[in-house]
Design a protein around this motif. Sequence first.
Motif, PDB file in Angstrom:
ATOM      1  N   PRO A 224     -71.214  31.783  -2.334  1.00  0.00           N
ATOM      2  CA  PRO A 224     -72.550  31.996  -2.880  1.00  0.00           C
ATOM      3  C   PRO A 224     -73.562  32.369  -1.797  1.00  0.00           C
ATOM      4  O   PRO A 224     -73.330  32.160  -0.619  1.00  0.00           O
ATOM      5  N   GLN A 227     -79.144  31.068  -2.213  1.00  0.00           N
ATOM      6  CA  GLN A 227     -80.501  31.217  -2.746  1.00  0.00           C
ATOM      7  C   GLN A 227     -80.707  30.305  -3.952  1.00  0.00           C
ATOM      8  O   GLN A 227     -79.773  29.719  -4.490  1.00  0.00           O
ATOM      9  N   SER A 228     -81.948  30.214  -4.374  1.00  0.00           N
ATOM     10  CA  SER A 228     -82.288  29.348  -5.509  1.00  0.00           C
ATOM     11  C   SER A 228     -81.706  29.905  -6.800  1.00  0.00           C
ATOM     12  O   SER A 228     -81.397  31.097  -6.914  1.00  0.00           O
ATOM     13  N   GLU A 229     -81.585  29.038  -7.787  1.00  0.00           N
ATOM     14  CA  GLU A 229     -81.077  29.461  -9.089  1.00  0.00           C
ATOM     15  C   GLU A 229     -82.007  30.497  -9.713  1.00  0.00           C
ATOM     16  O   GLU A 229     -81.553  31.427 -10.386  1.00  0.00           O
ATOM     17  N   LYS A 230     -83.309  30.347  -9.459  1.00  0.00           N
ATOM     18  CA  LYS A 230     -84.279  31.323  -9.962  1.00  0.00           C
ATOM     19  C   LYS A 230     -83.988  32.713  -9.415  1.00  0.00           C
ATOM     20  O   LYS A 230     -83.959  33.707 -10.164  1.00  0.00           O
ATOM     21  N   ASN A 232     -81.129  33.814  -8.087  1.00  0.00           N
ATOM     22  CA  ASN A 232     -79.828  34.273  -8.564  1.00  0.00           C
ATOM     23  C   ASN A 232     -79.913  34.825  -9.982  1.00  0.00           C
ATOM     24  O   ASN A 232     -79.379  35.908 -10.277  1.00  0.00           O
ATOM     25  N   GLN A 233     -80.589  34.109 -10.865  1.00  0.00           N
ATOM     26  CA  GLN A 233     -80.699  34.546 -12.260  1.00  0.00           C
ATOM     27  C   GLN A 233     -81.506  35.841 -12.367  1.00  0.00           C
ATOM     28  O   GLN A 233     -81.144  36.754 -13.121  1.00  0.00           O
ATOM     29  N   GLU A 262     -89.858  34.804  -2.491  1.00  0.00           N
ATOM     30  CA  GLU A 262     -88.786  34.934  -3.490  1.00  0.00           C
ATOM     31  C   GLU A 262     -89.006  36.095  -4.460  1.00  0.00           C
ATOM     32  O   GLU A 262     -88.641  36.019  -5.636  1.00  0.00           O
TER      33      GLU A 262
END
Length: 379
Positions: A224, A227-230, A232-233, A262
Motif C-alpha cells: 500500500p 496514504q490516508s483512506e480519504k 486512497n478512495q 491532500e
Amino acid sequence: MSELIPPGATLGMLGSGQLGRMFAIEARRLGYNVHVFSPERLTPTGQVADKEVVAEYDDLDAVAEFAKNVDVISFEFENVLSVTTDAASQYAPVRPGAHVLHVAQNRIREKSDLRDAGIPVTPFKVVKSVEELKAAIDELGCPAVLKSATSGYDGKGQVKIDAPEEAESAWKEVGADETILEAFIDYTCELSVVGVRGLDGEFAWYGPMKNDHANHILDISVFPSGQSEKVNQEAVEITRAVFERLDVVGVLCVEFFLTADEQLMINEIAPRPHNSGHLTIDGHVSCQFEQQVRAICGLPLGSTQSLGPAAMANLLGDHWEPGPPDWNALKQFPDVKVHLYGKQESRIGRKMGHLTVLGETPEAAVERVKQARAAIFHG
C-alpha cells in the motif's frame, strides 16, 4: 454486453516491448494465441508470441493483413499512429479504442478533456510560441514545467523553468510547435492507480501505488501507498471518472501528484498497463496483464485482491554499466522475484527488467527489494 472472445482465439499486440511481452505471457497462460506487430524483430514480445510481424506502423497494407488474422487488438504504447489503429479497426476491434489513444497521446487534448469533465488536473496553459510561453509564465508563475504536446515520456520533451528569462532557452530546448506549460506542483509524493474496465462496464483497480523516481524514470513502486483512506478512495474515484469519461475497455493508469494538504491532481494518464503496476504480477491474485487480456476479450475481470505489502524496483541499463550482474547473490534473496525483458543490449535509462518482493510492511518490502538490487548489481 457480451462479445466474448474465448481462449483459443488470437490476440494482436501493436508494439513489441516489455509490456507486450508480459501481456503475451498471460495471454498464452490463458490459452490464447498472440501475434505482435512492430518494425523490429526478435523483440521482447516477439520472443514469446506465436507470430512476430515485422513492418512499419504506417505500412497500412501490412497492418490490415495483421488485423485480418487476429480476433482483437490492443497496444502497449500510446504513440501508435492514428492511421494504424484506423486501418486495424476495419478488421478487428481495437481496445482501448482509437478515441482513447487520440486523447492520451496529446497532452493538450488530454489535459483539456479531463479538465472540461471536472476532473482535477495540474493547472496548465496551451503554448504555441515563445510569446505565448511568456504570457503563460506571467499567468502561472515560476517555477513551471514546459512539456511537448506529444511523444514525451520518462522526462523527455520537457524542461523546468525557474525564472521568466529562461523562456526562450526552454522553448528551444523542448523544440516542439505545440506545448503546454504546467504550474510546478509542490507535491509530497507521486501516486498511481491502475484501473481496468470490461466490455460490460465492470471496473476494478489496483492501488494507489506510491512511486519514487530517479532521473525522471520510475525507480521504486510500493503498495500500500501509506496514504490516508480519504486519499486512497478519492484516487480510485477519480480514476473511475477517467474510465467513464473516455469509455475505456482495457487497462489504463492514472498518475497523480499529492500535495501537502491532500489534494490530488492528475499528472498524466497512460492507456495501457503501467510500470508501477508490475508489482501486481507477484503481489495480487490477478495481475494487470491478465486483466488486460480478460477485459479486451470480454471475460469477467479477475480478483485484484492484494497478497500483502509489495514493492518493485526497476532494473535499468545503468545497473549493467559497472559490470555483469551477480546472479549468485540471489541466494540471499529467495523471496525476490526477477523479471527480465529479453533485451539484448543494455543502455543508460533503458528498462531491462524489474524485481518484486512481498514484505510484512510496505517499508520492509521496499528495503528488501533495494537490498536485492544492490547485491546483484554492486556485489
